[in-house]
Design a protein around this motif. Structure first.
Motif, mmCIF file in Angstrom:
data_model
loop_
_atom_site.group_PDB
_atom_site.id
_atom_site.type_symbol
_atom_site.label_atom_id
_atom_site.label_comp_id
_atom_site.label_asym_id
_atom_site.label_seq_id
_atom_site.Cartn_x
_atom_site.Cartn_y
_atom_site.Cartn_z
ATOM 1 N N UNK A 180 8.931 -1.476 -9.860
ATOM 2 C CA UNK A 180 10.150 -0.572 -9.862
ATOM 3 C C UNK A 180 10.137 0.165 -8.357
ATOM 4 N N UNK A 181 9.207 -0.009 -7.633
ATOM 5 C CA UNK A 181 9.170 0.769 -6.356
ATOM 6 C C UNK A 181 9.190 -0.064 -5.127
ATOM 7 N N UNK A 182 8.937 -1.337 -5.283
ATOM 8 C CA UNK A 182 8.837 -2.388 -4.094
ATOM 9 C C UNK A 182 9.922 -3.323 -3.986
ATOM 10 N N UNK A 183 10.845 -3.524 -3.087
ATOM 11 C CA UNK A 183 11.852 -4.425 -3.139
ATOM 12 C C UNK A 183 11.798 -5.261 -1.847
ATOM 13 N N UNK A 184 11.650 -6.302 -1.884
ATOM 14 C CA UNK A 184 11.502 -7.348 -0.737
ATOM 15 C C UNK A 184 12.772 -7.875 -0.379
ATOM 16 N N UNK A 185 13.352 -8.268 0.813
ATOM 17 C CA UNK A 185 14.656 -8.517 1.144
ATOM 18 C C UNK A 185 14.233 -9.543 2.468
ATOM 19 N N UNK A 186 14.772 -10.737 2.216
ATOM 20 C CA UNK A 186 14.676 -11.919 3.215
ATOM 21 C C UNK A 186 15.927 -11.698 4.191
ATOM 22 N N UNK A 187 15.778 -10.705 4.970
ATOM 23 C CA UNK A 187 16.908 -10.499 6.144
ATOM 24 C C UNK A 187 16.249 -9.918 7.461
ATOM 25 N N UNK A 188 16.858 -9.851 8.649
ATOM 26 C CA UNK A 188 16.829 -9.224 9.608
ATOM 27 C C UNK A 188 17.308 -7.816 9.597
ATOM 28 N N UNK A 189 16.986 -6.939 10.603
ATOM 29 C CA UNK A 189 17.609 -5.709 10.512
ATOM 30 C C UNK A 189 18.909 -5.640 11.002
ATOM 31 N N UNK A 190 19.447 -6.947 11.640
ATOM 32 C CA UNK A 190 20.965 -6.863 11.953
ATOM 33 C C UNK A 190 21.621 -6.974 10.907
ATOM 34 N N UNK A 191 21.003 -7.621 9.565
ATOM 35 C CA UNK A 191 21.967 -8.128 8.708
ATOM 36 C C UNK A 191 21.854 -7.214 7.370
ATOM 37 N N UNK A 192 20.952 -6.095 7.645
ATOM 38 C CA UNK A 192 20.660 -5.014 6.397
ATOM 39 C C UNK A 192 21.688 -4.148 6.727
ATOM 40 N N UNK A 193 22.406 -3.880 5.624
ATOM 41 C CA UNK A 193 23.764 -2.640 5.395
ATOM 42 C C UNK A 193 23.113 -1.397 5.766
ATOM 43 N N UNK A 216 1.006 -1.276 0.035
ATOM 44 C CA UNK A 216 -0.157 -0.153 -0.196
ATOM 45 C C UNK A 216 0.865 1.281 0.020
ATOM 46 N N UNK A 217 1.870 1.157 0.684
ATOM 47 C CA UNK A 217 2.829 2.516 0.499
ATOM 48 C C UNK A 217 3.454 2.410 -0.749
ATOM 49 N N UNK A 218 3.973 1.434 -1.302
ATOM 50 C CA UNK A 218 4.569 1.637 -2.651
ATOM 51 C C UNK A 218 3.540 2.046 -3.510
ATOM 52 N N UNK A 219 2.169 2.035 -3.432
ATOM 53 C CA UNK A 219 1.095 2.568 -4.371
ATOM 54 C C UNK A 219 1.218 4.082 -4.262
ATOM 55 N N UNK A 220 1.492 4.652 -3.181
ATOM 56 C CA UNK A 220 1.276 6.061 -2.866
ATOM 57 C C UNK A 220 1.962 6.880 -4.109
ATOM 58 N N UNK A 221 1.378 7.882 -4.577
ATOM 59 C CA UNK A 221 2.284 8.727 -5.547
ATOM 60 C C UNK A 221 3.200 9.390 -4.862
ATOM 61 N N UNK A 222 3.257 9.699 -3.685
ATOM 62 C CA UNK A 222 4.123 10.411 -3.040
ATOM 63 C C UNK A 222 5.499 9.518 -2.750
ATOM 64 N N UNK A 223 5.447 8.227 -3.089
ATOM 65 C CA UNK A 223 6.326 7.389 -2.626
ATOM 66 C C UNK A 223 7.452 7.107 -3.777
ATOM 67 N N UNK A 224 8.598 7.012 -3.670
ATOM 68 C CA UNK A 224 9.766 6.809 -4.376
ATOM 69 C C UNK A 224 10.095 5.354 -4.336
ATOM 70 N N UNK A 225 10.241 4.879 -3.122
ATOM 71 C CA UNK A 225 10.461 3.262 -3.018
ATOM 72 C C UNK A 225 10.264 3.086 -1.849
ATOM 73 N N UNK A 226 10.006 1.417 -1.645
ATOM 74 C CA UNK A 226 9.515 0.962 -0.636
ATOM 75 C C UNK A 226 10.635 -0.297 -0.332
ATOM 76 N N UNK A 227 11.412 -0.387 0.493
ATOM 77 C CA UNK A 227 12.491 -1.531 0.835
ATOM 78 C C UNK A 227 11.476 -2.220 2.203
ATOM 79 N N UNK A 228 11.284 -3.410 1.974
ATOM 80 C CA UNK A 228 10.806 -4.438 2.986
ATOM 81 C C UNK A 228 11.291 -5.543 3.239
ATOM 82 N N UNK A 229 11.619 -5.896 4.685
ATOM 83 C CA UNK A 229 12.450 -6.886 5.127
ATOM 84 C C UNK A 229 11.574 -7.562 6.129
#
Length: 311
Positions: free
Chosen positions: A165-178, A130-143
């Motif tokens: 082009x706006x939503x990127x899912x990553x299988x990681x924890x916050x500790x492993x995210x750079x 839903x955040x990625x669909x907002x016109x004000x959103x450039x990108x969403x990284x979801x982990x």
């Protein structure tokens, strides 16, 4: 104060009469943990160096929690299924973020478009999509640490090519995210919805999340106050009686009061200001409603802004 232990026999009967995938304590007992981090973490400022996942064995990921939510993965996008109340809560998430951002009186005002989101513990992607669909959103990284749950989120997002082009899912924890190499490379909004009450050390977990907020940006979360009323409504009524939430979802001992969050950011940490809170109540048949003061007894949203660097 927790309910009187004389209620225990009745509640054991309630719980034992239904099936469960993991044990749950019936009656709240005094907390064995406190809202605090390790001494090293507590003394560190909210910077990338205080949250480097490569220098610590700490992890916020609980195998029991991952297993519990894996069991719900296939029904995550069923609006009438076990995650129904999350679907119903989602509009209020956006309302709260807008209220936080609109409260800023900076000159010049912060940008209202091209916003970058980091959704921590995204689950099946209800908020992230839903955040990625907002016109004000450039990108969403979801982990999310659960590959099973994340596969559901990715499969659902593929149904809408506009999200590619706006939503990127990553299988990681916050500790492993750079961690961003500079503060300005952080995110405008870091969201932690229905997550913090599932980690064992919320203060240390938050210290891992805060370096991802850019100066002037917001960290927003939702959780549940640790009160007698919240135990009754979430553990007994929602899980045991009405079954609108899967049993074993909540552990009352991990709930967090609003004043604990406020104290964490404003008294025990530096670089944060303008805390905001919105209490909400679930009304069967009507959904989630904002109710002033209800953050003292149950579900609520909390937001805090990272102080913008002076120029």
């Amino acid at each position: 104060m927790p309910p009187h232990t004389r209620a225990a026999p009745l509640l054991r009967c309630l719980r034992n009469s239904s099936r469960s995938t993991r044990p749950v304590r019936c009656v709240p007992t005094p907390l064995s943990r406190s809202f605090s981090a390790s001494p090293a973490s507590a003394s560190a400022p909210p910077s990338s160096s205080s949250s480097s996942s490569t220098n610590s064995a700490y992890t916020s990921v609980s195998p029991d929690e991952v297993s519990h939510f894996n069991a719900l993965a296939s029904s995550w996008w069923d609006p009438q299924g076990p995650s129904r109340i999350l679907h119903l809560m989602n509009p209020l998430r956006h309302d709260f973020i807008r209220s936080c951002r609109s409260s800023v009186l900076d000159e010049p005002p912060p940008p209202s478009t091209g916003l970058k989101y980091l959704d921590i513990g995204c689950g099946g992607g209800i908020f992230a999509e839903s955040a990625a669909r907002l016109p004000t959103t450039s990108s969403v990284t979801a982990i999310d640490p659960s590959s099973e749950v994340l596969s559901v989120a990715q499969a659902h997002a593929k149904r809408d090519p506009a999200l590619r082009s706006k939503l990127n899912y990553l299988n990681t924890s916050i500790e492993q995210l750079p961690v961003p190499s500079t503060p300005q490379e952080g995110y405008d909004i870091v969201s932690i919805f229905e997550v913090i009450e599932h980690v064992s050390n919320p203060a240390e977990f938050l210290d891992r999340c805060t370096p991802f907020v850019k100066p002037g940006g917001w960290l927003v979360l939702s959780t549940i106050a640790r009160t007698w009323m919240s135990w009754l409504t979430t553990n007994v009524i929602a899980e045991d009686l009405l079954r609108i939430v899967p049993r074993g979802t909540h552990d009352w001992r991990k709930y967090i009061n609003e004043e604990e969050l406020r104290g964490h950011f404003l008294q025990k940490r530096t670089g944060w200001a303008e805390p905001r809170c919105m209490g909400v109540i679930y009304v069967p048949g009507l959904g989630w409603k904002e109710v002033n003061g209800s953050e003292k007894v149950g579900n609520y949203f909390f937001g805090v802004r990272r102080i913008a660097e002076s120029t």
